[in-house]
Design an enzyme around this catalytic site. Structure first.
Site, mmCIF file in Angstrom:
data_model
loop_
_atom_site.group_PDB
_atom_site.id
_atom_site.type_symbol
_atom_site.label_atom_id
_atom_site.label_comp_id
_atom_site.label_asym_id
_atom_site.label_seq_id
_atom_site.Cartn_x
_atom_site.Cartn_y
_atom_site.Cartn_z
ATOM 1 N N GLU A 167 -1.962 9.086 -10.980
ATOM 2 C CA GLU A 167 -1.618 7.854 -11.675
ATOM 3 C C GLU A 167 -1.652 8.028 -13.192
ATOM 4 O O GLU A 167 -2.682 8.417 -13.742
ATOM 5 C CB GLU A 167 -2.630 6.769 -11.289
ATOM 6 C CG GLU A 167 -2.873 6.682 -9.796
ATOM 7 C CD GLU A 167 -4.147 5.913 -9.449
ATOM 8 O OE1 GLU A 167 -4.568 5.032 -10.219
ATOM 9 O OE2 GLU A 167 -4.729 6.196 -8.393
ATOM 10 N N ARG A 201 1.000 -6.601 -9.667
ATOM 11 C CA ARG A 201 1.450 -6.116 -8.352
ATOM 12 C C ARG A 201 1.495 -7.239 -7.320
ATOM 13 O O ARG A 201 1.846 -6.999 -6.171
ATOM 14 C CB ARG A 201 0.546 -4.976 -7.861
ATOM 15 C CG ARG A 201 -0.902 -5.361 -7.637
ATOM 16 C CD ARG A 201 -1.721 -4.164 -7.155
ATOM 17 N NE ARG A 201 -3.107 -4.526 -6.864
ATOM 18 C CZ ARG A 201 -3.954 -3.773 -6.182
ATOM 19 N NH1 ARG A 201 -3.564 -2.590 -5.725
ATOM 20 N NH2 ARG A 201 -5.195 -4.147 -5.964
ATOM 21 N N HIS A 242 0.379 3.518 -10.491
ATOM 22 C CA HIS A 242 -0.608 3.987 -9.498
ATOM 23 C C HIS A 242 0.104 4.760 -8.381
ATOM 24 O O HIS A 242 0.068 4.387 -7.203
ATOM 25 C CB HIS A 242 -1.300 2.736 -8.952
ATOM 26 C CG HIS A 242 -2.551 2.959 -8.177
ATOM 27 N ND1 HIS A 242 -2.606 3.742 -7.045
ATOM 28 C CD2 HIS A 242 -3.804 2.479 -8.358
ATOM 29 C CE1 HIS A 242 -3.849 3.718 -6.573
ATOM 30 N NE2 HIS A 242 -4.592 2.963 -7.349
ATOM 31 N N ARG A 258 0.845 -1.204 0.000
ATOM 32 C CA ARG A 258 0.000 0.000 0.000
ATOM 33 C C ARG A 258 0.876 1.249 0.000
ATOM 34 O O ARG A 258 1.421 1.643 1.032
ATOM 35 C CB ARG A 258 -0.901 -0.013 1.240
ATOM 36 C CG ARG A 258 -1.731 1.242 1.413
ATOM 37 C CD ARG A 258 -2.830 1.412 0.410
ATOM 38 N NE ARG A 258 -3.873 0.409 0.587
ATOM 39 C CZ ARG A 258 -4.830 0.179 -0.334
ATOM 40 N NH1 ARG A 258 -4.869 0.869 -1.460
ATOM 41 N NH2 ARG A 258 -5.734 -0.752 -0.127
ATOM 42 N N ASP A 309 -11.911 10.174 -6.590
ATOM 43 C CA ASP A 309 -11.531 9.024 -7.415
ATOM 44 C C ASP A 309 -11.917 9.361 -8.850
ATOM 45 O O ASP A 309 -12.972 8.985 -9.336
ATOM 46 C CB ASP A 309 -12.245 7.755 -6.913
ATOM 47 C CG ASP A 309 -11.625 6.484 -7.487
ATOM 48 O OD1 ASP A 309 -10.742 6.590 -8.350
ATOM 49 O OD2 ASP A 309 -12.054 5.383 -7.068
HETATM 50 O O1 TA6 Z 1 -6.820 4.120 -8.968
HETATM 51 C C1 TA6 Z 1 -7.826 4.431 -8.078
HETATM 52 C C2 TA6 Z 1 -8.430 3.138 -7.543
HETATM 53 O O2 TA6 Z 1 -8.874 2.346 -8.595
HETATM 54 C C3 TA6 Z 1 -9.526 3.510 -6.534
HETATM 55 O O3 TA6 Z 1 -10.808 3.163 -6.981
HETATM 56 C C4 TA6 Z 1 -9.094 2.876 -5.256
HETATM 57 O O4 TA6 Z 1 -9.841 1.834 -4.845
HETATM 58 C C5 TA6 Z 1 -7.611 2.577 -5.492
HETATM 59 O O5 TA6 Z 1 -7.437 2.400 -6.843
HETATM 60 C C6 TA6 Z 1 -6.905 1.542 -4.652
HETATM 61 O O6 TA6 Z 1 -7.205 0.250 -5.005
HETATM 62 P P1 TA6 Z 1 -6.642 -0.945 -4.134
HETATM 63 O O7 TA6 Z 1 -7.090 -2.195 -4.833
HETATM 64 O O8 TA6 Z 1 -5.155 -0.827 -4.112
HETATM 65 O O9 TA6 Z 1 -7.227 -0.805 -2.754
#
Ligand code: TA6
Length: 297
Positions: free
Chosen positions: A257, A85, A156, A62, A201
């Site tokens: 991103e 990932r 991301h 994360r 978002d």
């Molecule tokens: O890129 C934004 C996103 O798609 C959000 O919708 C949010 O949920 C984030 O990615 C994180 O996703 P994750 O699967 O890492 O919790």
């Protein structure tokens, strides 16, 4: 200290550390080809990494720069953000570039496990280049199979801010977007400087290649090539729903991103696609500091 160090980092996972003579540094885990740290010459960390992030196989890290591939988010049948990932990449090598940057090159090739999830032979390469004030990340995907393949992807990136309430993202005025926090409503960004007051978002479509994140006297210039879209995410108080982010940590981050989302890339057999995102953090630069040339890829 050496320019390159290969060791085991958190959770015992293999890690590559890059050091630049100016004092800047970067760390990349082979698990996910995940950049987890970029510090500037003054030693200030520029990426956000959650204090509660797991460093264990099977769970994405994360923070830092997760690689979303071959699917962005839930835009497809795979698990969210695809499998890149969640698997170990291989270190191709490290090198000093003619530019003076220190670089690490990683790759991932389809294998029975990935083919079971996504039935397409491929090779993906991630290159990370560290300069005195810059970090460049480049994703290259090659269709090594005999059929056309469609993919979406993102770098991301979680950028670190001191307080997201004080930050603005500049350069997105007039850009169409898809608001994922509000049922994928479409809109047009009316603000030249986007400030943050709530969960965000937003998928900016066909976004400009250059934006800047400004916070008081600090700024980071963000550029992309190859990726048409730009996703901006902050979970705000919904961070409490994420088991790997502390409730108040949303204040310290903003995801910006480089992405390809709405119009997937279609690769012919043998075809390749390249997308990159780069960052420049000038020391002590004020909000209006700008320099483009150093980031051209
Ligand atoms: O890129 C934004 C996103 O798609 C959000 O919708 C949010 O949920 C984030 O990615 C994180 O996703 P994750 O699967 O890492 O919790």
């Amino acid at each position: 200290m050496d320019d390159f160090l290969i060791d085991r980092g958190r959770g015992g996972l293999p890690r590559v550390t890059l050091r630049h003579p100016t004092g800047s540094g970067a760390e990349i885990y082979l698990y996910g080809a995940h950049v987890t740290s970029w510090s500037d010459a003054a030693g200030r960390e520029r990426l956000f990494l959650s204090r509660s992030s797991a460093f264990e196989r099977g769970t994405p890290i994360r923070g830092g720069i997760p690689v979303s591939f071959p699917q962005f988010g839930n835009f497809g049948a795979l698990s969210k953000h695809g499998f890149a990932r969640l698997v170990d990449w291989k270190l191709t090598g490290t090198e000093r570039l003619d530019t003076g940057e220190r670089a690490a090159n990683l790759h991932l090739e389809s294998d029975p496990r990935t083919l079971g999830l996504w039935p397409h032979p491929f090779r993906a390469e991630l290159s990370v280049a560290l300069g005195g004030e810059t970090l460049r990340v480049r994703l290259r995907v090659i269709n090594t199979g005999g059929e056309p393949v469609s993919m979406t992807a993102a770098l991301h990136t979680y950028l670190r801010v001191q307080d997201v309430h004080e930050a603005t993202l500049n350069g997105l005025g007039g850009v169409p977007y898809l608001d994922s926090a509000n049922g994928n409503r479409r809109g047009l960004e009316g603000r030249a400087e986007v400030a943050f007051y709530d969960e965000t978002d937003t998928i900016y479509l066909q976004a400009p290649d250059s934006v800047s994140l400004v916070e008081g006297e600090r700024s980071v210039e963000i550029r992309k090539t190859g990726f048409p879209d730009l996703v901006v995410w902050n979970p705000w108080t919904r961070a409490s729903e994420l088991r790997d982010m502390d409730d108040s940590e949303y204040r310290e981050m903003l995801c910006v991103e480089a992405a390809v989302v709405e119009e997937p890339v279609v690769l012919a057999p043998g075809g390749e696609w390249v997308g990159a995102q780069s960052f420049r953090a000038p020391p002590g630069a004020g909000p209006h500091a700008r320099s483009g040339a150093a980031l051209d890829q």
